[in-house]
Write a protein that holds these residues in place. Structure first.
Motif, PDB file in Angstrom:
ATOM      1  N   SER A 300     -52.747  62.193  -4.375  1.00  0.00           N
ATOM      2  CA  SER A 300     -51.645  61.458  -4.994  1.00  0.00           C
ATOM      3  C   SER A 300     -50.333  61.740  -4.267  1.00  0.00           C
ATOM      4  O   SER A 300     -49.518  60.836  -4.048  1.00  0.00           O
ATOM      5  CB  SER A 300     -51.521  61.844  -6.475  1.00  0.00           C
ATOM      6  N   ARG A 301     -50.114  63.001  -3.903  1.00  0.00           N
ATOM      7  CA  ARG A 301     -48.881  63.336  -3.195  1.00  0.00           C
ATOM      8  C   ARG A 301     -48.825  62.701  -1.810  1.00  0.00           C
ATOM      9  O   ARG A 301     -47.761  62.310  -1.346  1.00  0.00           O
ATOM     10  CB  ARG A 301     -48.768  64.855  -3.066  1.00  0.00           C
ATOM     11  N   ARG A 302     -49.967  62.576  -1.178  1.00  0.00           N
ATOM     12  CA  ARG A 302     -49.975  62.075   0.191  1.00  0.00           C
ATOM     13  C   ARG A 302     -50.036  60.560   0.268  1.00  0.00           C
ATOM     14  O   ARG A 302     -49.420  59.959   1.161  1.00  0.00           O
ATOM     15  CB  ARG A 302     -51.175  62.657   0.946  1.00  0.00           C
ATOM     16  N   HIS A 303     -50.796  59.942  -0.645  1.00  0.00           N
ATOM     17  CA  HIS A 303     -51.106  58.522  -0.467  1.00  0.00           C
ATOM     18  C   HIS A 303     -50.547  57.605  -1.558  1.00  0.00           C
ATOM     19  O   HIS A 303     -50.609  56.386  -1.388  1.00  0.00           O
ATOM     20  CB  HIS A 303     -52.634  58.339  -0.407  1.00  0.00           C
ATOM     21  N   ALA A 304     -50.062  58.162  -2.677  1.00  0.00           N
ATOM     22  CA  ALA A 304     -49.551  57.299  -3.756  1.00  0.00           C
ATOM     23  C   ALA A 304     -48.091  56.966  -3.460  1.00  0.00           C
ATOM     24  O   ALA A 304     -47.193  57.767  -3.731  1.00  0.00           O
ATOM     25  CB  ALA A 304     -49.701  57.995  -5.101  1.00  0.00           C
ATOM     26  N   HIS A 305     -47.868  55.801  -2.896  1.00  0.00           N
ATOM     27  CA  HIS A 305     -46.510  55.401  -2.513  1.00  0.00           C
ATOM     28  C   HIS A 305     -45.660  55.145  -3.763  1.00  0.00           C
ATOM     29  O   HIS A 305     -46.048  54.419  -4.667  1.00  0.00           O
ATOM     30  CB  HIS A 305     -46.574  54.115  -1.667  1.00  0.00           C
ATOM     31  N   GLY A 306     -44.504  55.793  -3.810  1.00  0.00           N
ATOM     32  CA  GLY A 306     -43.575  55.586  -4.918  1.00  0.00           C
ATOM     33  C   GLY A 306     -43.972  56.286  -6.207  1.00  0.00           C
ATOM     34  O   GLY A 306     -43.381  56.004  -7.261  1.00  0.00           O
ATOM     35  N   ALA A 307     -44.916  57.192  -6.173  1.00  0.00           N
ATOM     36  CA  ALA A 307     -45.352  57.884  -7.398  1.00  0.00           C
ATOM     37  C   ALA A 307     -44.267  58.844  -7.869  1.00  0.00           C
ATOM     38  O   ALA A 307     -43.639  59.553  -7.067  1.00  0.00           O
ATOM     39  CB  ALA A 307     -46.647  58.633  -7.143  1.00  0.00           C
ATOM     40  N   THR A 308     -44.033  58.859  -9.189  1.00  0.00           N
ATOM     41  CA  THR A 308     -43.048  59.777  -9.774  1.00  0.00           C
ATOM     42  C   THR A 308     -43.709  60.852 -10.625  1.00  0.00           C
ATOM     43  O   THR A 308     -43.078  61.875 -10.898  1.00  0.00           O
ATOM     44  CB  THR A 308     -42.056  58.993 -10.645  1.00  0.00           C
ATOM     45  N   ARG A 309     -44.936  60.637 -11.038  1.00  0.00           N
ATOM     46  CA  ARG A 309     -45.612  61.632 -11.853  1.00  0.00           C
ATOM     47  C   ARG A 309     -47.124  61.576 -11.610  1.00  0.00           C
ATOM     48  O   ARG A 309     -47.675  60.530 -11.253  1.00  0.00           O
ATOM     49  CB  ARG A 309     -45.322  61.420 -13.341  1.00  0.00           C
ATOM     50  N   VAL A 310     -47.747  62.718 -11.812  1.00  0.00           N
ATOM     51  CA  VAL A 310     -49.198  62.850 -11.736  1.00  0.00           C
ATOM     52  C   VAL A 310     -49.633  63.602 -12.984  1.00  0.00           C
ATOM     53  O   VAL A 310     -49.151  64.715 -13.242  1.00  0.00           O
ATOM     54  CB  VAL A 310     -49.644  63.618 -10.470  1.00  0.00           C
ATOM     55  N   GLU A 311     -50.531  62.998 -13.741  1.00  0.00           N
ATOM     56  CA  GLU A 311     -50.987  63.594 -14.997  1.00  0.00           C
ATOM     57  C   GLU A 311     -52.416  64.106 -14.831  1.00  0.00           C
ATOM     58  O   GLU A 311     -53.310  63.373 -14.406  1.00  0.00           O
ATOM     59  CB  GLU A 311     -50.941  62.554 -16.116  1.00  0.00           C
ATOM     60  N   VAL A 312     -52.600  65.376 -15.170  1.00  0.00           N
ATOM     61  CA  VAL A 312     -53.913  66.007 -15.106  1.00  0.00           C
ATOM     62  C   VAL A 312     -54.333  66.340 -16.532  1.00  0.00           C
ATOM     63  O   VAL A 312     -53.670  67.127 -17.217  1.00  0.00           O
ATOM     64  CB  VAL A 312     -53.884  67.289 -14.244  1.00  0.00           C
ATOM     65  N   ARG A 313     -55.428  65.748 -16.973  1.00  0.00           N
ATOM     66  CA  ARG A 313     -55.932  65.978 -18.331  1.00  0.00           C
ATOM     67  C   ARG A 313     -57.372  66.495 -18.246  1.00  0.00           C
ATOM     68  O   ARG A 313     -58.198  65.921 -17.547  1.00  0.00           O
ATOM     69  CB  ARG A 313     -55.907  64.698 -19.158  1.00  0.00           C
ATOM     70  N   VAL A 314     -57.614  67.566 -18.995  1.00  0.00           N
ATOM     71  CA  VAL A 314     -58.945  68.153 -19.068  1.00  0.00           C
ATOM     72  C   VAL A 314     -59.332  68.280 -20.531  1.00  0.00           C
ATOM     73  O   VAL A 314     -58.586  68.856 -21.330  1.00  0.00           O
ATOM     74  CB  VAL A 314     -59.000  69.536 -18.381  1.00  0.00           C
TER      75      VAL A 314
END
Length: 378
Positions: A300-314
């Motif tokens: 997500s950090r490398r390839h998600a253009h314009g991303a502002t958040r990443v949600e990790v749910r377990v």
């Protein structure tokens, strides 16, 4: 030739190649001459016993090359024996002739497909030759007994050949599995830090002119990531070399997912949410979930253009563990295909689960992994 015979005919010699000489060869060759002479001396009823003793003594050296030249040595031994039988009008009746069976065994154990087919034909012809050469012909009992001994010896050679081949294939399979595991570890650990270094370097270069302090901070982060990368590489090298007993680092688990929230400057914010009884998750499952989440966040950090958040749910429940990593960016095709998605899918499959990745209808990219309790080690 029929298909089975053609397949045998074309089969190569077994691998690894046999040793040229071992100590057992010298012991065998050293013991046979005294035994041949002793038998010839104590069995005066055997026709042409001293002549046969000389022949057997002359053929003993064939045992030295029975592994490297199995068919040639068998052909020499059986050819000379058959020729002498024709001259004297009968087969050798010395018991020490049984060492010819070692040559039969060697052809089927070490020979190529052509050597095995040719050796079988040669042995069959040599076994049936007394029916035409001897008068009177040998009894059916003697003939069946001789064939049974030869077939048993050949079967032993084939059995040891098959066992060695199966062991070699199993070792090769284990090597492939170890290489795949090492590739996953390198990708999920070292590549993770290298990706962070690349992102920080790009961010530092972008802000160096207007914000030197930000560029300095990026260099500090790069230094820290580089140090961790070097430590992990050294740990892997120590394990692979097995030259000492390395201090093993703890296996990451669900409790370590919080480490993923440390985002590089300018990168998307990462949040982690855990639900359920995480303490009941075995370490192997927790490590797999952490590595999959780590790889998904890195992507997500490398390839998600314009991303502002990443949600990790377990979520941990009665069915197992379910992981979901979602970002709000726009997926951009990588300039060079990598192995991240393959590694995540392999980790999940090894534990009886599955891992899928794709675009979400509402936007962004989502990675989901489900590891059922049925695949948990007990």
């Amino acid at each position: 030739m029929t298909s089975p015979v053609r397949a045998v005919w074309r089969s190569p010699a077994p691998t690894p190649p046999p040793p040229r000489r071992v100590w057992r060869d010298w012991v065998l060759v050293g013991m046979l001459p005294p035994l041949v002479l002793l038998e010839a001396a104590v069995r005066p009823e055997v026709p042409w016993r001293w002549g046969w003793a000389i022949v057997l003594l002359a053929l003993v050296p064939t045992l030295f090359w029975r592994r490297t030249r199995p068919f040639t040595m068998l052909a020499v031994a059986f050819g000379v024996g058959t020729l002498v039988s024709v001259v004297v009008g009968g087969d050798p009746q010395l018991f020490t002739t049984a060492y010819f069976l070692v040559l039969v065994y060697s052809v089927l154990r070490w020979g190529s497909g052509r050597a095995m087919v040719g050796g079988a034909a040669l042995v069959l012809a040599g076994t049936l030759a007394p029916l035409l050469l001897e008068t009177p012909s040998p009894s059916p009992v003697d003939l069946v007994g001789g064939l049974a001994v030869v077939v048993t010896t050949g079967s032993l050679g084939l059995a040891f050949r098959w066992r060695a081949g199966a062991r070699a294939r199993e070792l090769e399979r284990m090597r492939l599995l170890e290489r795949e595991e090492l590739a996953r570890e390198l990708h999920d650990t070292v590549a993770h830090h290298v990706s962070a270094i690349a992102i920080q370097a790009q961010a530092g270069a972008a802000v160096a002119a207007q914000h030197p302090d930000a560029a300095t901070e990026a260099l500090r982060v790069i230094e820290g990531e580089a140090s961790r990368t070097l430590d992990e590489m050294r740990a892997m090298v120590r394990v692979l070399r097995r030259s000492d007993a390395p201090e093993l680092a703890p296996v990451p688990g669900l409790d370590d997912l919080g480490r993923l929230t440390s985002s590089p400057a300018g990168g998307p914010a990462v949040t982690v949410e855990l639900e359920g009884d995480t303490a009941s998750v075995p370490p192997a499952i927790g490590a797999a979930v952490f590595r999959i989440a780590q790889e998904a966040v890195t992507n997500s950090r490398r390839h998600a253009h314009g991303a502002t958040r990443v949600e990790v749910r377990v979520r941990v429940d009665g069915d197992g563990v379910r992981l979901e990593v979602h970002d709000d960016g726009e997926a951009v095709a990588s300039g060079r295909p990598g192995f991240g998605l393959t590694g995540m899918a392999e980790r999940a499959a090894l534990l009886g689960g599955r891992c899928e990745a794709g675009r979400r209808d509402g936007g962004g990219w989502t990675v989901t992994a489900a590891l059922p309790r049925a695949g948990w080690p007990t």
